[in-house]
Scaffold this motif. Structure first.
Motif: not given
Lengths: 114, 221
Positions: A2, A5, B123
């Motif tokens: 992540h 991201s 995420c």
């Protein structure tokens, strides 16, 4: 993964800001990240280096401040910080999370044309 | 000339604008939006099938997957309006993409919009889609230690769904540790135990949704 991201979101936001503000370069990025976000600092640095290649942010220094957990009891106002469910003072399950969830760009060092 | 600029803004500020727009749109519509997050294979699509079977209210679905439209095909059999988003490798959905997908759904004629996020415990929890609440799903074979390993999802969800409870007799799933850990992270979130093969536990899920639909309608439309 992540971290990639997150860095992509940072780069998109900052590129837009550079254009709007007329900065020529961003040389330093300071972030505040809450512990609950589980961001790994090494992976984040690596992701930052990789994702910023070829962008106006390439070579910028990255600093991260970890923000510890902070809860406040909605019943009695007690504040505490460990990852523990109930209020340590009155046992209430009702609490606010004041800190520990941050994903913030705190400040930048930028260059602009005089 | 160098200077320091203080921002103190969210890393996701750009995407949060889209999330805020979705939230406002749904408030006006009185439409409840639920973001389902869990690992691949934890039973997100099955949850939607059971909700169609037992719920008795109309809903639409946005399916997020890396590839294929298999989940959308499964749901089409239930006559549920569904849009498939393929993220082509992206590990989560983002609000700007969801907003576009919403345009092709008949949202005025449903009570709930479910987002079946990409299978991933990390995420998807971090990107606000404009939902009313997140539901965290965990299936029993994944293990009771997962809430503390993925604390952000379990701390930021308003309900935790433990699926595949029919498998418990075959697993060494430590239920006490699981419920204790969830309580530490999120003391107010109800934990629902669901067994899709017998239908056990779904009454609580359905009544939780019905209550939220009522609240949402009372404030919108």
């Amino acid at each position: 993964m992540h971290e990639v991201s997150l860095v992509e979101s940072i780069v998109t936001a900052l590129e837009k800001m550079m254009e709007e503000e007329g900065w020529t370069q961003i040389s330093e990025v300071r972030l505040r990240i809450g512990v609950l976000r589980q961001v790994n600092p090494e992976i984040l640095s690596f992701a930052f280096e990789t994702v910023t290649k070829g962008t106006p942010l390439e070579g910028a220094r990255l600093f991260v401040t970890d923000v510890p957990l902070e809860y406040r009891c909605r019943e009695c106002g007690q504040m505490w910080g460990e990852e523990d469910g109930l209020c340590p003072a009155c046992g209430s399950p009702s609490r606010e999370t004041l800190a520990g969830m941050e994903l913030e760009i705190e400040s930048l060092e930028v260059e602009e044309n005089p | 000339m160098k200077k320091i600029v203080t921002l103190q803004q969210s890393i996701m500020a750009e995407d949060e604008k889209f999330a805020a727009a979705i939230r406002e749109e749904n408030r006006k519509r009185g439409l409840l939006m639920v973001n389902l997050i869990g690992s691949p294979g934890c039973g997100k699509t099955t949850l939607l099938e059971k909700t169609a079977e037992l719920g008795g209210f109309p809903f639409a679905v946005i399916e997020g997957d890396l590839a294929t439209d298999r989940d959308a095909e499964r749901l089409a059999g239930w006559d549920i309006p569904v849009v498939q988003i393929n993220t082509a490798g992206g590990c989560h959905l983002e609000a700007n993409i969801v907003q576009k997908a919403m345009e092709s759904l008949p949202l005025d004629s449903v009570d709930v919009l479910f987002i079946e996020n990409v299978g991933n415990l990390v995420c998807p929890a971090e990107f606000d889609l404009g939902e009313d609440f997140k539901a965290a799903l965990l299936s029993t074979p994944e293990g009771a230690d997962k809430p503390l390993k993925y604390p952000y999802l379990f701390a930021s969800s308003q309900v935790v769904l433990l699926t595949k409870t029919d498998l418990l007799p075959h697993l060494s799933f430590d239920m006490e540790m699981f419920t204790e850990d969830v309580k530490k992270l999120n003391p107010e979130a109800p934990v629902l135990l669901l067994d899709a093969s017998s239908g056990e536990g779904y009454d609580r899920w359905i009544s939780l949704l019905q209550e939220r639909i009522r609240e949402k309608r009372a404030h919108g439309r």
